[in-house]
Design a protein around this motif. Structure first.
Motif, PDB file in Angstrom:
ATOM      1  N   TRP A  30      -0.236   1.902 -12.943  1.00 52.01           N
ATOM      2  CA  TRP A  30      -0.242   0.794 -13.657  1.00 52.01           C
ATOM      3  C   TRP A  30       1.600   0.603 -12.615  1.00 52.01           C
ATOM      4  O   TRP A  30       1.597  -0.433 -12.490  1.00 52.01           O
ATOM      5  CB  TRP A  30      -0.229   0.227 -14.678  1.00 52.01           C
ATOM      6  CG  TRP A  30      -1.625   0.400 -15.273  1.00 52.01           C
ATOM      7  CD1 TRP A  30      -2.239   1.157 -15.612  1.00 52.01           C
ATOM      8  CD2 TRP A  30      -1.952  -1.163 -14.521  1.00 52.01           C
ATOM      9  NE1 TRP A  30      -3.419  -0.095 -14.962  1.00 52.01           N
ATOM     10  CE2 TRP A  30      -3.554  -0.814 -15.188  1.00 52.01           C
ATOM     11  CE3 TRP A  30      -2.086  -2.526 -13.709  1.00 52.01           C
ATOM     12  CZ2 TRP A  30      -4.239  -1.880 -14.597  1.00 52.01           C
ATOM     13  CZ3 TRP A  30      -3.093  -3.267 -13.396  1.00 52.01           C
ATOM     14  CH2 TRP A  30      -4.390  -2.678 -14.286  1.00 52.01           C
ATOM     15  N   GLY A  31       2.239   1.752 -13.145  1.00 54.62           N
ATOM     16  CA  GLY A  31       3.806   2.129 -12.535  1.00 54.62           C
ATOM     17  C   GLY A  31       3.900   1.577 -10.818  1.00 54.62           C
ATOM     18  O   GLY A  31       4.731   1.136 -10.259  1.00 54.62           O
ATOM     19  N   GLY A  32       2.525   2.602 -10.046  1.00 57.58           N
ATOM     20  CA  GLY A  32       2.680   1.771  -8.914  1.00 57.58           C
ATOM     21  C   GLY A  32       2.153   0.479  -8.445  1.00 57.58           C
ATOM     22  O   GLY A  32       2.945   0.354  -7.489  1.00 57.58           O
ATOM     23  N   VAL A  33       1.100  -0.296  -9.372  1.00 58.47           N
ATOM     24  CA  VAL A  33       1.443  -1.367  -8.780  1.00 58.47           C
ATOM     25  C   VAL A  33       2.511  -2.406  -9.270  1.00 58.47           C
ATOM     26  O   VAL A  33       2.962  -3.238  -8.165  1.00 58.47           O
ATOM     27  CB  VAL A  33      -0.002  -2.406  -9.821  1.00 58.47           C
ATOM     28  CG1 VAL A  33       0.080  -3.278 -10.150  1.00 58.47           C
ATOM     29  CG2 VAL A  33      -0.827  -0.733 -10.001  1.00 58.47           C
ATOM     30  N   ALA A  34       2.841  -1.945  -9.861  1.00 58.44           N
ATOM     31  CA  ALA A  34       3.984  -2.635 -10.659  1.00 58.44           C
ATOM     32  C   ALA A  34       5.058  -2.622  -9.404  1.00 58.44           C
ATOM     33  O   ALA A  34       6.279  -3.732  -8.287  1.00 58.44           O
ATOM     34  CB  ALA A  34       5.226  -2.329 -11.738  1.00 58.44           C
ATOM     35  N   VAL A  35       5.771  -1.262  -8.894  1.00 63.24           N
ATOM     36  CA  VAL A  35       6.521  -1.256  -7.959  1.00 63.24           C
ATOM     37  C   VAL A  35       5.380  -1.384  -6.544  1.00 63.24           C
ATOM     38  O   VAL A  35       7.224  -2.214  -5.648  1.00 63.24           O
ATOM     39  CB  VAL A  35       6.291   0.073  -7.710  1.00 63.24           C
ATOM     40  CG1 VAL A  35       7.154   1.193  -6.014  1.00 63.24           C
ATOM     41  CG2 VAL A  35       7.320   0.674  -8.129  1.00 63.24           C
ATOM     42  N   ALA A  36       4.773  -1.357  -6.324  1.00 63.23           N
ATOM     43  CA  ALA A  36       4.404  -2.389  -5.017  1.00 63.23           C
ATOM     44  C   ALA A  36       4.462  -4.068  -5.132  1.00 63.23           C
ATOM     45  O   ALA A  36       4.617  -4.636  -3.682  1.00 63.23           O
ATOM     46  CB  ALA A  36       2.372  -2.858  -4.811  1.00 63.23           C
ATOM     47  N   MET A  37       4.536  -4.679  -6.179  1.00 65.87           N
ATOM     48  CA  MET A  37       4.610  -6.137  -6.574  1.00 65.87           C
ATOM     49  C   MET A  37       5.841  -6.063  -6.042  1.00 65.87           C
ATOM     50  O   MET A  37       6.504  -6.823  -5.350  1.00 65.87           O
ATOM     51  CB  MET A  37       4.304  -6.621  -7.863  1.00 65.87           C
ATOM     52  CG  MET A  37       3.793  -7.911  -7.514  1.00 65.87           C
ATOM     53  SD  MET A  37       3.077  -8.170  -9.752  1.00 65.87           S
ATOM     54  CE  MET A  37       3.043  -9.799  -8.986  1.00 65.87           C
ATOM     55  N   ALA A  85       1.009  -1.070   0.076  1.00 70.19           N
ATOM     56  CA  ALA A  85      -0.428  -0.399   0.139  1.00 70.19           C
ATOM     57  C   ALA A  85       1.106   1.488   0.323  1.00 70.19           C
ATOM     58  O   ALA A  85       0.838   2.015  -0.875  1.00 70.19           O
ATOM     59  CB  ALA A  85      -0.624   0.187   1.465  1.00 70.19           C
ATOM     60  N   PHE A  86       2.185   1.487   0.769  1.00 63.77           N
ATOM     61  CA  PHE A  86       3.041   2.547   0.812  1.00 63.77           C
ATOM     62  C   PHE A  86       3.592   2.626  -0.082  1.00 63.77           C
ATOM     63  O   PHE A  86       3.634   3.656  -0.778  1.00 63.77           O
ATOM     64  CB  PHE A  86       3.672   2.057   1.926  1.00 63.77           C
ATOM     65  CG  PHE A  86       4.885   3.268   2.271  1.00 63.77           C
ATOM     66  CD1 PHE A  86       4.139   5.099   2.459  1.00 63.77           C
ATOM     67  CD2 PHE A  86       6.243   2.651   2.052  1.00 63.77           C
ATOM     68  CE1 PHE A  86       5.880   5.687   2.072  1.00 63.77           C
ATOM     69  CE2 PHE A  86       6.922   4.124   1.649  1.00 63.77           C
ATOM     70  CZ  PHE A  86       6.693   5.718   2.218  1.00 63.77           C
ATOM     71  N   THR A  87       4.525   1.573  -0.903  1.00 65.97           N
ATOM     72  CA  THR A  87       5.180   1.622  -2.075  1.00 65.97           C
ATOM     73  C   THR A  87       4.302   1.811  -3.086  1.00 65.97           C
ATOM     74  O   THR A  87       4.920   3.368  -3.753  1.00 65.97           O
ATOM     75  CB  THR A  87       6.330   0.742  -1.589  1.00 65.97           C
ATOM     76  OG1 THR A  87       5.460  -1.094  -2.032  1.00 65.97           O
ATOM     77  CG2 THR A  87       7.235   0.243  -1.249  1.00 65.97           C
ATOM     78  N   GLY A  88       3.276   1.582  -3.218  1.00 67.20           N
ATOM     79  CA  GLY A  88       2.376   1.969  -4.443  1.00 67.20           C
ATOM     80  C   GLY A  88       2.384   2.734  -5.095  1.00 67.20           C
ATOM     81  O   GLY A  88       1.988   3.789  -5.372  1.00 67.20           O
ATOM     82  N   TRP A  89       1.385   3.841  -3.489  1.00 68.32           N
ATOM     83  CA  TRP A  89       0.799   4.847  -3.039  1.00 68.32           C
ATOM     84  C   TRP A  89       1.895   5.742  -3.762  1.00 68.32           C
ATOM     85  O   TRP A  89       1.768   7.074  -3.758  1.00 68.32           O
ATOM     86  CB  TRP A  89       0.521   5.352  -1.599  1.00 68.32           C
ATOM     87  CG  TRP A  89      -0.168   6.302  -1.453  1.00 68.32           C
ATOM     88  CD1 TRP A  89      -0.982   7.670  -1.819  1.00 68.32           C
ATOM     89  CD2 TRP A  89       1.113   7.793  -0.729  1.00 68.32           C
ATOM     90  NE1 TRP A  89      -0.374   8.681  -1.498  1.00 68.32           N
ATOM     91  CE2 TRP A  89       0.438   8.719  -0.843  1.00 68.32           C
ATOM     92  CE3 TRP A  89       2.248   7.511   0.352  1.00 68.32           C
ATOM     93  CZ2 TRP A  89       0.268   9.887   1.033  1.00 68.32           C
ATOM     94  CZ3 TRP A  89       2.508   8.050   0.377  1.00 68.32           C
ATOM     95  CH2 TRP A  89       1.489   9.318   1.354  1.00 68.32           C
ATOM     96  N   MET A  90       3.357   5.501  -2.699  1.00 64.20           N
ATOM     97  CA  MET A  90       4.542   6.711  -2.832  1.00 64.20           C
ATOM     98  C   MET A  90       4.843   6.802  -4.280  1.00 64.20           C
ATOM     99  O   MET A  90       5.517   7.715  -5.103  1.00 64.20           O
ATOM    100  CB  MET A  90       5.481   6.692  -1.606  1.00 64.20           C
ATOM    101  CG  MET A  90       7.148   7.210  -2.061  1.00 64.20           C
ATOM    102  SD  MET A  90       6.696   8.809  -2.088  1.00 64.20           S
ATOM    103  CE  MET A  90       5.806   8.839   0.406  1.00 64.20           C
ATOM    104  N   ALA A  91       4.787   5.351  -4.977  1.00 65.17           N
ATOM    105  CA  ALA A  91       5.182   5.668  -6.386  1.00 65.17           C
ATOM    106  C   ALA A  91       4.648   6.565  -6.932  1.00 65.17           C
ATOM    107  O   ALA A  91       4.823   7.773  -8.016  1.00 65.17           O
ATOM    108  CB  ALA A  91       5.917   4.136  -6.757  1.00 65.17           C
ATOM    109  N   VAL A  92       3.783   6.233  -7.100  1.00 63.65           N
ATOM    110  CA  VAL A  92       1.970   7.472  -8.048  1.00 63.65           C
ATOM    111  C   VAL A  92       2.226   8.394  -7.610  1.00 63.65           C
ATOM    112  O   VAL A  92       3.063  10.248  -8.202  1.00 63.65           O
ATOM    113  CB  VAL A  92       1.094   6.616  -7.640  1.00 63.65           C
ATOM    114  CG1 VAL A  92       0.098   7.465  -8.492  1.00 63.65           C
ATOM    115  CG2 VAL A  92       0.802   5.547  -8.394  1.00 63.65           C
TER     116      VAL A  92
END
Length: 295
Positions: free
Chosen positions: A66-73, A52-59
């Motif tokens: 979708w880049g945020g989803v990839a970072v979270a994964m 949740a944190f990394t996806g949000w922070m990336a965006v």
């Protein structure tokens, strides 16, 4: 009773059920893959938080959704690699390592948040995934509003559930994963790597858990706060047991829990909720989950 009936037949209620179930589906499928390979991943709660944190922070830093989803994964897979390394080749306790991963991932999220946003008093907002518009389908009475007004991540969650079933029960890889969880010596006698299969399952499963966490910040909400996962990881472990380690039944369990959760939110806004403490409604989905496990 009339209020309850009106809630259950409303399209908005079932739309909320599907939306609430989506992060549970991602994380439940991830946990199911881990357990099918013979590894109990109790790091799921922390991995959902880091996702949740990394996806949000990336965006928030400028990446596309979708880049945020990839970072979270990728973040989830990194913690899954840590869990797998400690439990599979090193043979450490899965329970202790899992709880340690949860604490490490949660504290890493907290530390990084305060490091990157030291002066922020309220979480910044991002532009989350928007509901998709399906011509004609969205206009179907009841079903259009319930099924065809969701974001892309919701449809991805159901696709992941179908894909998990297909891989586990229709492919040689799935047979090997199931076998390594039930009879690792038989897998080894076929010349396959027990360690490699188990570590791969944990890493992929952890990535899906993190995407479940990212759903909360990138689709359900538009910002990150530390209590947002709120025990969903532990619920997903229960859903795997409820589903007897089968994707289809686990999917039904996720929808059932989401229905209880959506129902308690709406009951608080009815005359019934005016006479009953709100804490009763908050605990109801968890009590019903325990009863379902017992049954």
């Amino acid at each position: 009773m009339n209020e309850l009936f009106d809630i259950l037949i409303s399209a908005s209620f079932w739309a909320a059920v599907i939306r609430i179930a989506s992060p549970l589906i991602f994380a439940t499928m991830g946990e199911l893959i881990c357990e099918r390979a013979g590894v109990l991943n109790l790091g799921i709660e922390g991995i959902m938080v880091i996702g949740a944190f990394t996806g949000w922070m990336a965006v928030y830093q400028g990446m596309p959704l979708w880049g945020g989803v990839a970072v979270a994964m990728m973040a989830g897979m990194a913690f899954g690699r840590l869990h797998a390394t400690l439990t599979v080749p090193f043979g450490l306790s899965q329970h202790v390592v899992g709880l340690g991963v949860t604490l490490l991932a949660t504290s890493t999220s907290s530390f990084t948040y305060r490091l990157m946003l030291p002066e922020v008093t309220s979480p910044p907002k991002i532009e989350p995934f928007q509901p998709l518009d399906f011509p004609f389908l969205s206009d179907i009475p009841f079903f259009g509003a319930a099924l065809f007004s969701q974001t892309a991540l919701t449809y991805a969650a159901f696709f992941v559930a179908i894909l998990t079933y297909w891989v586990l029960f229709r492919t040689p890889l799935g047979l090997a994963i199931r076998a390594v969880g039930e009879n690792p010596s038989a897998v080894e006698s076929q010349g396959l790597s027990v360690t490699g299969l188990r570590m791969g399952a944990v890493i992929i499963g952890s990535g899906l858990m993190a995407v479940g966490g990212a759903f909360l910040t990138l689709s359900a909400f538009s910002s990150f706060f530390f209590e947002m996962v709120n025990g969903r990881g532990w619920i997903c472990i229960a859903l795997v047991v409820f589903g007897a380690w089968k994707p289809g039944k686990a999917l039904i369990g996720a929808i059932l829990f989401a229905a209880f959760d959506a129902l308690q939110i709406r009951l608080q806004q009815t005359p019934i909720g005016a006479n009953i403490p709100y804490q009763f409604f908050l605990m109801a989905p968890y009590v019903l989950s325990i009863l379902a496990l017992i049954l």
